[in-house]
Scaffold this active site. Structure first.
Site, PDB file in Angstrom:
ATOM      1  N   ASP A  33      11.157  13.320  -2.365  1.00 25.88           N
ATOM      2  CA  ASP A  33      11.541  13.973  -3.778  1.00 25.88           C
ATOM      3  C   ASP A  33      11.181  15.302  -3.911  1.00 25.88           C
ATOM      4  O   ASP A  33      10.970  15.865  -2.706  1.00 25.88           O
ATOM      5  CB  ASP A  33      10.361  12.998  -4.785  1.00 25.88           C
TER       6      ASP A  33
ATOM      7  N   HIS B  18       2.405  -1.900  17.179  1.00 21.81           N
ATOM      8  CA  HIS B  18       1.547  -3.084  16.363  1.00 21.81           C
ATOM      9  C   HIS B  18       2.547  -3.725  15.137  1.00 21.81           C
ATOM     10  O   HIS B  18       2.549  -4.827  15.111  1.00 21.81           O
ATOM     11  CB  HIS B  18       0.245  -2.903  16.000  1.00 21.81           C
TER      12      HIS B  18
ATOM     13  N   HIS C 171       1.583  -9.546  18.109  1.00 21.95           N
ATOM     14  CA  HIS C 171       2.050  -8.668  16.990  1.00 21.95           C
ATOM     15  C   HIS C 171       3.311  -9.365  16.359  1.00 21.95           C
ATOM     16  O   HIS C 171       3.181  -9.173  14.944  1.00 21.95           O
ATOM     17  CB  HIS C 171       2.404  -7.302  17.614  1.00 21.95           C
TER      18      HIS C 171
HETATM   19  C1  RB5 Z   1       5.120  14.189  -7.495  1.00 23.91           C
HETATM   20  O1  RB5 Z   1       4.351  14.857  -8.187  1.00 23.91           O
HETATM   21  C2  RB5 Z   1       4.262  13.246  -6.849  1.00 23.91           C
HETATM   22  O2  RB5 Z   1       3.568  12.220  -7.863  1.00 23.91           O
HETATM   23  C3  RB5 Z   1       5.000  12.244  -5.548  1.00 23.91           C
HETATM   24  O3  RB5 Z   1       5.455  13.253  -4.813  1.00 23.91           O
HETATM   25  C4  RB5 Z   1       4.158  11.372  -4.788  1.00 23.91           C
HETATM   26  O4  RB5 Z   1       2.960  12.144  -4.275  1.00 23.91           O
HETATM   27  C5  RB5 Z   1       3.823  10.228  -5.393  1.00 23.91           C
HETATM   28  O5  RB5 Z   1       3.138   9.400  -4.697  1.00 23.91           O
END
Ligand code: RB5
Length: 142
Positions: free
Chosen positions: A8, A98, A134
């Site tokens: 992201d 594992h 495992h």
């Molecule tokens: C984005 O601000 C943030 O929430 C995302 O990158 C992440 O850390 C979510 O778990």
């Protein structure tokens, strides 16, 4: 080895360093996005990478967000996905040996690029142990 990588906005910058590193190592990597530092929703990219694992188009995946936590939660909702959140080399090695983890999740706001690349190399270079104990344990949740 074929890989899929997603991020992201929180992981966008680090993903580019990772992509350069993986290309230099000769991996065949598909980048599923995101494609800019604009705010976006990490579950979209977690799902894209898990789709690549399910289809066999990628053997292993990498997901990067701010913390790695949201990516790991989202990816682990998908069947057959064993996504491991690792911010140290020991965990990256152990989760391949594992847990036969098939996705590595990391937080770009947690680790710097130097450590991130070491974690990634360890994850990609460590095979599953194939130990019966495992395999038995993984079968509980796979
Ligand atoms: C984005 O601000 C943030 O929430 C995302 O990158 C992440 O850390 C979510 O778990």
């Amino acid at each position: 080895m074929k890989l899929a990588i997603g991020c992201d906005h929180g992981g966008y910058e680090l993903k580019h360093e990772v992509l350069e590193h993986l290309a230099a190592r000769g991996f065949d990597v598909t980048d599923v996005g995101c494609d800019s530092a604009a705010s976006c929703d990490y579950p979209i990219y977690a799902k894209k990478v898990t789709d690549f694992i399910h289809s066999g188009e990628a053997e292993l995946g990498i997901l990067i967000c701010g913390t790695g936590i949201g990516m790991s939660m989202a990816a682990n909702k998908e069947p057959g996905i064993r996504a491991a959140l690792c911010h140290d080399v020991f965990s990256a090695k152990a989760t391949r040996e594992h847990n036969d983890a098939n996705i590595l999740c990391m937080g770009a706001r947690v680790v710097g690029p130097g450590l991130a690349l070491m974690i990634i190399d360890t994850f990609l270079d460590t095979p599953f142990s194939n130990d019966e104990r495992h395999k038995r344990r993984i079968a509980y949740y796979s």
